[in-house]
Design a protein around this motif. Structure first.
Motif, PDB file in Angstrom:
ATOM      1  N   LYS A  42       7.150 -60.596  83.696  1.00 34.38           N
ATOM      2  CA  LYS A  42       6.616 -60.451  82.339  1.00 34.38           C
ATOM      3  C   LYS A  42       5.096 -60.316  82.320  1.00 34.38           C
ATOM      4  O   LYS A  42       4.525 -59.976  81.287  1.00 34.38           O
ATOM      5  N   THR A  43       4.421 -60.590  83.439  1.00 34.29           N
ATOM      6  CA  THR A  43       2.980 -60.337  83.504  1.00 34.29           C
ATOM      7  C   THR A  43       2.749 -58.877  83.862  1.00 34.29           C
ATOM      8  O   THR A  43       3.555 -58.269  84.576  1.00 34.29           O
ATOM      9  N   ASP A  45       7.975 -60.767  74.888  1.00 34.31           N
ATOM     10  CA  ASP A  45       8.367 -62.147  75.157  1.00 34.31           C
ATOM     11  C   ASP A  45       8.282 -62.977  73.883  1.00 34.31           C
ATOM     12  O   ASP A  45       8.092 -64.197  73.928  1.00 34.31           O
ATOM     13  N   ARG A  92      11.271 -65.545  87.182  1.00 31.67           N
ATOM     14  CA  ARG A  92      10.224 -66.497  87.584  1.00 31.67           C
ATOM     15  C   ARG A  92      10.788 -67.884  87.859  1.00 31.67           C
ATOM     16  O   ARG A  92      10.232 -68.637  88.662  1.00 31.67           O
ATOM     17  N   THR A  93      11.901 -68.222  87.226  1.00 31.37           N
ATOM     18  CA  THR A  93      12.464 -69.571  87.365  1.00 31.37           C
ATOM     19  C   THR A  93      13.509 -69.661  88.473  1.00 31.37           C
ATOM     20  O   THR A  93      13.948 -70.769  88.809  1.00 31.37           O
ATOM     21  N   GLU A  96      -1.949 -65.029  85.171  1.00 31.74           N
ATOM     22  CA  GLU A  96      -1.128 -66.071  84.550  1.00 31.74           C
ATOM     23  C   GLU A  96      -1.996 -67.130  83.884  1.00 31.74           C
ATOM     24  O   GLU A  96      -1.647 -67.649  82.820  1.00 31.74           O
ATOM     25  N   LYS A 122      13.830 -61.900  82.019  1.00 36.62           N
ATOM     26  CA  LYS A 122      13.612 -63.171  81.323  1.00 36.62           C
ATOM     27  C   LYS A 122      13.543 -64.361  82.266  1.00 36.62           C
ATOM     28  O   LYS A 122      12.779 -65.310  82.015  1.00 36.62           O
ATOM     29  N   THR A 123      14.305 -64.336  83.378  1.00 37.86           N
ATOM     30  CA  THR A 123      14.453 -65.558  84.162  1.00 37.86           C
ATOM     31  C   THR A 123      13.978 -65.483  85.607  1.00 37.86           C
ATOM     32  O   THR A 123      13.984 -66.510  86.296  1.00 37.86           O
ATOM     33  N   ASN A 171       6.387 -63.437  88.203  1.00 41.13           N
ATOM     34  CA  ASN A 171       6.898 -63.301  86.837  1.00 41.13           C
ATOM     35  C   ASN A 171       6.809 -61.844  86.383  1.00 41.13           C
ATOM     36  O   ASN A 171       5.711 -61.334  86.145  1.00 41.13           O
TER      37      ASN A 171
END
Length: 310
Positions: free
Chosen positions: A7-8, A121, A183-184, A222, A180-181, A5
Motif C-alpha cells: 500500500k506504500t 486504504d 504486510r501482516t 512508512e 490489504k494483508t 507493504n
C-alpha cells in the motif's frame, strides 16, 4: 518472512511497476478491471511521469502507468491517506493522461481510451457497499453513455473487503487480499501461492530480497505516512474539540438570550449583536446579572459598562 507493504507507493511500484513485473501487472489488472477474464494478454509498463506538453500545465506523477490491449492506457494510483481534493486529483490525472496523447496539430481521432484505477486504504463512497466501483461519463437525466469507453474511473476500496483466506473464491478476491494483508503475513498462504503471479509478487515483496538502500527508502516512506496519519488524527480531534466548545458557547448564548427576553421582553437586533460580541466569561456574568434586570434599559446599561471593558 517479512513482506513490504504494497500500500506504500515505493512497494507498489516495486511490485507492479518493475521491469520484470509485466506478468504480475497483467494478472492484477485482469482481476480488478475485467473480473479475472484474460482480456489483457500483453502490456507495456511506461514511465508514470506525465510531462506537460502545454506551458503552465501541472506536472503529474503516478504510481504505475501501462498501455494495455486495445491501445488503452491504464494509470494506477495507490492512495493511503484521504487528503483534501483527492477526488479532483484523480480526475485531473485521467484527463491529462488522455490529452497529452496528442501533439500540436494532431487529429483528435488519434486519442485512445484511458482507465484510471485507484486503490484506496480508506472509504471513498460510504453510500456504496461494493468494494469495486466503476464510473464513466453519462447523460445526467437518462444515464445514456457519452463516449463510455474513452474515460473510465475504477475504485477499489480496501477497507470494504472483509473476506478471510478460506472465503477467497476468485482471482479478484486474492489480489485484493494481497493488497490489504501482505504486510501482516509471515508466509505465503497456500490459497495465494497457487497463483504464479501472486507467488512472484510475494517474492518481490519479501524484505530479504531488498537491498539496504531500498529498505531505507521504504522505512522513510512508512514513517512519513504514519506522521501524516498522526497529523490528520490530531487535526480531526482538535476540530471536534473546538466544535464541541463552540457548540457549548452557542448554546449558552441562546439560553441567555431566551432568559433575557422572558425577563425584559423582545430584544432589538442591535442589542442581540452586542450580546454576541461578549466573551465567554462576560456571557456567564450576564447570565447571573439578568436576574436583577427589570427592563431593557437595565440590560443596555450593563452592556455599555461591559462593552467598554473589552
Amino acid at each position: 518472512m517479512n513482506f513490504i507493504n504494497p500500500k506504500t507507493d515505493f512497494a507498489f511500484k516495486k511490485i507492479f511497476g518493475s521491469a520484470d513485473s509485466k506478468d504480475i501487472l497483467i494478472s492484477f489488472l485482469n482481476a480488478l478491471l475485467y473480473e479475472a477474464q484474460p482480456v489483457i494478454e500483453d502490456l507495456e509498463i511506461i514511465d508514470p511521469y506525465l510531462a506537460p506538453k502545454i506551458k503552465g500545465v501541472k506536472d503529474t506523477y503516478l504510481d504505475v502507468k501501462a498501455k494495455i490491449s486495445g491501445s488503452k492506457t491504464v494509470i494506477i494510483e495507490m492512495q493511503v491517506l484521504n487528503v483534501e481534493s483527492f477526488e479532483k486529483r484523480i480526475l485531473y490525472n485521467a484527463t491529462k493522461a488522455y490529452s497529452v496523447q496528442l501533439k500540436s496539430g494532431e487529429n483528435y481521432n488519434l486519442l485512445n481510451p484511458v482507465i484510471a484505477l485507484t486503490i484506496t486504504d480508506f472509504q471513498m463512497f460510504e453510500h456504496l457497499e461494493t468494494v469495486i466501483s466503476r464510473f464513466c461519463i453519462k447523460e445526467k437525466n437518462n444515464l445514456v453513455d457519452y463516449l463510455a469507453d474513452e474515460l473510465e474511473f475504477v475504485f477499489v476500496e480496501l477497507p470494504k473487503f472483509n473476506k478471510t483466506l478460506p472465503e477467497l473464491e476468485t482471482l479478484t478476491d486474492k489480489w485484493i487480499y494481497f493488497m490489504k494483508t501482505a504486510r501482516t503475513l509471515r508466509s505465503v498462504p497456500e490459497e495465494l501461492g497457487n497463483v504464479p503471479e501472486l507467488r512472484k509478487a510475494f517474492t518481490i515483496a519479501n524484505e530479504a530480497n531488498l537491498d539496504p538502500g531500498e529498505l531505507d527508502d521504504l522505512e522513510r516512506r512508512e514513517i512519513f505516512i504514519q506522521d501524516q496519519r498522526g497529523a490528520i488524527t490530531k487535526a480531526t480531534r482538535i476540530g471536534i474539540e473546538q466544535g464541541i466548545r463552540q457548540g457549548i458557547e452557542q448554546g449558552k448564548l441562546e439560553l441567555v438570550v431566551r432568559l433575557l427576553e422572558r425577563r425584559v421582553g423582545p430584544l432589538s437586533p442591535e442589542i442581540q449583536t452586542r450580546i454576541r460580541q461578549l466573551s465567554a466569561q462576560q456571557l456567564e456574568n450576564l447570565g447571573e446579572a439578568l436576574l436583577d434586570f427589570a427592563s431593557v434599559s437595565d440590560l443596555t446599561t450593563w452592556l455599555q459598562a461591559h462593552n467598554n471593558r473589552q
